[in-house]
Design a protein around this motif. Structure first.
Motif, mmCIF file in Angstrom:
data_model
loop_
_atom_site.group_PDB
_atom_site.id
_atom_site.type_symbol
_atom_site.label_atom_id
_atom_site.label_comp_id
_atom_site.label_asym_id
_atom_site.label_seq_id
_atom_site.Cartn_x
_atom_site.Cartn_y
_atom_site.Cartn_z
ATOM 1 N N GLY A 187 47.212 42.072 -39.787
ATOM 2 C CA GLY A 187 46.494 43.224 -40.488
ATOM 3 C C GLY A 187 45.657 42.395 -41.338
ATOM 4 N N PRO A 188 45.336 43.480 -42.639
ATOM 5 C CA PRO A 188 44.460 42.802 -43.565
ATOM 6 C C PRO A 188 45.184 41.609 -44.113
ATOM 7 C CG PRO A 188 45.502 44.702 -44.221
ATOM 8 C CD PRO A 188 45.738 44.621 -42.928
ATOM 9 N N LEU A 189 46.375 41.554 -44.504
ATOM 10 C CA LEU A 189 46.931 40.261 -45.040
ATOM 11 C C LEU A 189 46.570 38.879 -44.141
ATOM 12 C CD1 LEU A 189 50.545 41.763 -46.028
ATOM 13 C CD2 LEU A 189 48.304 41.336 -47.375
ATOM 14 N N GLY A 190 46.469 39.011 -43.070
ATOM 15 C CA GLY A 190 46.356 37.913 -42.135
ATOM 16 C C GLY A 190 44.851 37.793 -41.771
ATOM 17 N N PHE A 191 43.999 38.971 -41.415
ATOM 18 C CA PHE A 191 42.644 38.843 -40.582
ATOM 19 C C PHE A 191 41.737 39.839 -41.228
ATOM 20 C CE2 PHE A 191 46.320 37.830 -37.685
ATOM 21 C CZ PHE A 191 45.398 36.673 -37.031
ATOM 22 N N LEU A 192 41.905 39.742 -42.516
ATOM 23 C CA LEU A 192 40.778 40.397 -43.524
ATOM 24 C C LEU A 192 39.735 39.381 -44.033
ATOM 25 C CD1 LEU A 192 39.853 43.265 -44.038
ATOM 26 C CD2 LEU A 192 40.927 43.070 -46.123
ATOM 27 N N SER A 193 38.612 39.675 -43.993
ATOM 28 C CA SER A 193 37.702 38.511 -44.521
ATOM 29 C C SER A 193 36.449 39.222 -45.248
ATOM 30 C CB SER A 193 37.177 37.668 -43.744
ATOM 31 O OG SER A 193 36.281 36.649 -44.198
ATOM 32 N N THR A 194 35.881 38.656 -46.415
ATOM 33 C CA THR A 194 34.713 39.221 -47.014
ATOM 34 C C THR A 194 33.414 38.534 -46.168
ATOM 35 O OG1 THR A 194 34.684 37.372 -48.794
ATOM 36 C CG2 THR A 194 35.290 39.684 -49.303
ATOM 37 N N GLY A 195 33.503 37.520 -45.174
ATOM 38 C CA GLY A 195 32.640 36.995 -44.438
ATOM 39 C C GLY A 195 32.148 35.717 -45.344
ATOM 40 N N ASP A 196 32.534 35.432 -46.437
ATOM 41 C CA ASP A 196 31.940 34.274 -47.416
ATOM 42 C C ASP A 196 33.292 33.558 -47.535
ATOM 43 O OD1 ASP A 196 33.049 35.864 -49.332
ATOM 44 O OD2 ASP A 196 31.025 36.842 -49.690
ATOM 45 N N GLY A 197 33.067 32.811 -48.756
ATOM 46 C CA GLY A 197 34.009 31.913 -49.332
ATOM 47 C C GLY A 197 35.120 32.275 -50.032
ATOM 48 N N VAL A 198 34.844 33.866 -50.416
ATOM 49 C CA VAL A 198 35.604 34.201 -51.551
ATOM 50 C C VAL A 198 36.846 34.761 -51.023
ATOM 51 C CG1 VAL A 198 35.957 36.264 -52.987
ATOM 52 C CG2 VAL A 198 33.481 35.201 -52.625
ATOM 53 N N MET A 199 36.816 35.177 -49.919
ATOM 54 C CA MET A 199 38.348 35.369 -49.103
ATOM 55 C C MET A 199 38.641 34.622 -48.105
ATOM 56 S SD MET A 199 39.873 39.157 -47.838
ATOM 57 C CE MET A 199 39.719 39.962 -49.303
ATOM 58 N N PRO A 200 39.634 33.626 -47.958
ATOM 59 C CA PRO A 200 39.579 32.701 -46.790
ATOM 60 C C PRO A 200 39.792 33.367 -45.400
ATOM 61 C CG PRO A 200 40.883 31.813 -48.631
ATOM 62 C CD PRO A 200 40.347 33.455 -49.014
ATOM 63 N N LYS A 201 39.325 32.831 -44.409
ATOM 64 C CA LYS A 201 39.042 33.572 -43.100
ATOM 65 C C LYS A 201 40.277 33.155 -42.143
ATOM 66 C CE LYS A 201 34.081 33.501 -43.261
ATOM 67 N NZ LYS A 201 32.808 32.904 -42.624
ATOM 68 N N ASN A 202 40.668 34.070 -41.303
ATOM 69 C CA ASN A 202 41.566 33.920 -40.514
ATOM 70 C C ASN A 202 43.001 33.029 -40.782
ATOM 71 O OD1 ASN A 202 39.841 34.228 -38.178
ATOM 72 N ND2 ASN A 202 38.929 32.353 -38.662
ATOM 73 N N LEU A 203 43.455 33.708 -41.836
ATOM 74 C CA LEU A 203 44.879 33.537 -42.485
ATOM 75 C C LEU A 203 45.941 33.370 -41.640
ATOM 76 C CD1 LEU A 203 44.538 35.059 -45.968
ATOM 77 C CD2 LEU A 203 44.039 32.700 -45.428
ATOM 78 N N GLY A 204 45.958 34.240 -40.418
ATOM 79 C CA GLY A 204 47.140 34.552 -39.614
ATOM 80 C C GLY A 204 46.873 33.208 -38.621
#
Length: 586
Positions: A187-204
């Protein structure tokens, strides 16, 4: 002398029964698998095993399979630091070493589930753990190492886990394999992103990658061969496997792959508007009346929200997304709002870069052999009435048959949609079976088949369709629509609470189970599913996919080789006619 022996026995009892590891938030609470006490989960004798990993000692327990094969189970082994506190929405870090013995005899942690139907008392943000099952835990390093299967669970990137109650390794254990199942953030803990470098992408996906690195470092200690790892997954887990094939940074972490009912070419496997999803959820969390929040504000909102708040807004979003077509990656009513997103090529930790289709077409992949396929009518598993609402919209506007992620000019969408629809029916409103077949092909079957076709130019590819309609994996579907739905084949591979005793199932189910287990285990061991004749397969040979001849295995009451799965040729013809751009999904 007697006193010395007594002291030794007391010490031995204490070591083998040790409970409770509380450092850094690890707390094995002895979860009892929700009453799951079927064969293989109740020890016929008390026996425990300790293994020294690179991080510390783990203590597992002895289980048995239905065929009385004894194996050791090590559950909830941490492969990463708990992603909590300041590490929430951060890339995973390797687990820190621990002192003493870590109790890994029970399954007590799974990642949070973002769906009303999947509540589980084991849910925990501290969930980056994996499970290892092996008959080959040895005291001497010179013993022969066994091939390894690593399993990535599906669930639309929002639900499920690798826990033993859903994915019991028993059948693979009987085939002399070491099995690893993993948890990763959802969910958001693993696959949420702001689309820039602020929130890392594809954590899951990055969690999965770190778990694979853990396997390389540690699996030999459990009797597994790190040079013979097969990475496998189902649905979103299969799409994840595909991403690791497409990711050169995963090179050397596995030598083969199995993709069941999913691929990175499916429209739902990538989201191109992650910032919009994050904006929507952040506004819902903060009640800011749709204000245009900055990425830093969005990150702060998510880092400080409690888990129940996150769940509430995600569930609300899942209900509202039908009225938010600009957030769709497939169709208006069947998209995945939280899934993989594109990362920058120069990011050293990136997993998903470039265009999936073009990378595969050009061979920019880890060139490993694969076994890949689908069930005969995948979308039967999902809510049929809701799917019919989607196809009713297509009746009104045939351009909606083309997924949002399909790279096709707007002027071509109506004509292409018209031709695709006519492959199934003149009117979806009067053909529920045509509706389900269309959506099965659009969302899963055709992208999976195209993935296989493209990769067959570079590696060995074995393709299947699971068509056997048995009771071992059967779900209840809308009357009048036939076929084998998504997840039905899993019951033939994984031991679970509903199928504890195979003897209670029809002979055809047992034969099918034995056949697919032989095929899958031979592929894992020899990179060829019919490398050797066997009692259940005889001298049957499964041919590889070839560019000029797409042969596949139809798994039904009998095994048969057929040509060109589903309406693969027709979809290729229509897409070739109307797409002129480079493709990402298919």
């Amino acid at each position: 002398m007697r006193a010395t022996n007594f002291i030794f026995l007391v010490w031995l009892f204490y070591v083998t029964q040790i409970h409770g590891y509380t450092n850094r938030g690890y707390s094995n609470r002895g979860y009892s698998n929700r009453g799951y006490s079927n064969h293989g989960f109740t020890n016929h004798r008390s026996a425990f095993k300790k293994v020294m990993t690179t991080d510390g000692v783990v203590l597992g327990k002895l289980l048995t399979t239905h065929k009385n094969t004894e194996f050791h189970a090590f559950q909830d082994i941490p492969y990463a630091q708990p992603p909590i506190g300041t590490l929430r929405f951060k890339e995973p870090l390797p687990a820190l070493p621990w002192n003493g013995v870590l109790n890994t005899k029970e399954s007590s942690k799974i990642c949070h589930q973002f769906n009303l139907n999947y509540a589980d008392p084991r849910e925990n943000e501290d969930c980056l753990v994996l499970n290892v099952y092996s008959t080959a835990v040895k005291d001497h390093r010179n013993d022969e190492l066994l091939p390894v299967l690593v399993w990535i669970h599906g669930g639309g990137f929002t639900v499920r886990s690798g826990a033993i109650d859903a994915y019991g390794p028993h059948y693979f254990i009987d085939k002399k394999l070491v099995v690893v199942t993993i948890n990763y953030r959802l969910g958001p803990l693993g696959f949420l992103s702001t689309g820039d470098g602020v929130m890392p992408k594809n954590l899951g996906l990055k969690d999965q990658n770190l778990a694979l690195k853990w396997v390389q470092k540690n699996i030999a200690r459990f009797g597994g061969d790190p040079s013979k790892v097969t990475l496998s997954g189902h649905e979103s887990g299969a799409a994840s496997v595909g991403y690791h094939i497409l990711n050169k940074k995963s090179q050397g972490l596995f030598r083969a792959a199995i993709l069941q009912s999913g691929s990175p070419l499916s429209c739902w496997a990538v989201h191109k508007n992650p910032k919009k999803v994050a904006q929507y959820l952040a506004n819902a969390l903060s009640s800011t009346n749709q204000r245009n929040l900055t990425s830093q504000e969005i990150l702060h909102i998510f880092k400080t929200a409690d888990i129940e708040q996150l769940k509430r807004v995600v569930l609300k979003f899942q209900g509202d997304r039908n009225s938010l077509p600009d957030l769709a990656n497939c169709h208006q009513m069947d998209s995945y709002p939280m899934t993989a997103v594109k990362e920058e090529e120069n990011d050293e930790n990136a997993i998903v870069t470039g265009m999936n289709y073009e990378k595969l077409k050009n061979g920019d992949i880890n060139k490993v052999p694969i076994l890949i396929g689908f069930t005969s009518e995948e979308m039967l598993f999902f809510k049929v009435p809701k799917l019919l609402l989607q196809t009713n919209l297509i009746d009104l506007n045939e351009s909606l048959a083309i997924t949002a992620n399909m790279n096709m000019k707007d002027k071509n969408r109506r004509d292409a949609g018209h031709e695709l629809k006519n492959l199934y029916t003149n009117s979806f409103a009067t053909s529920p079976s045509g509706s389900i077949s269309f959506l099965s092909d659009c969302l899963l079957n055709i992208p999976i088949a195209r993935y296989a076709f493209l990769q067959s130019q570079y590696t060995d590819v074995y393709f299947y369709q699971f068509s056997y309609l048995g009771t071992l994996g059967r779900y209840q579907y809308q009357e009048g629509i036939s076929g084998v739905g998504n997840r039905e084949e899993l019951g033939y591979f994984w031991h679970n609470a509903t199928a504890d005793n195979l003897d209670q199932f029809p002979k055809g189910d047992i034969v099918t189970h034995e056949r697919v287990m032989d095929l899958w285990s031979q592929f894992i061991k020899y990179l060829n599913p019919t490398a050797y004749n066997s009692q259940v397969l005889g001298d049957f040979k499964w041919p590889k996919v070839a560019e000029e001849n797409f042969l596949y295995l139809d798994i039904n009451s009998n095994l048969s080789v057929k040509r060109g799965p589903k309406k693969f040729t027709d979809w290729n013809r229509i897409y070739s006619k109307y797409t002129t751009e480079k493709l990402d999904t298919y």
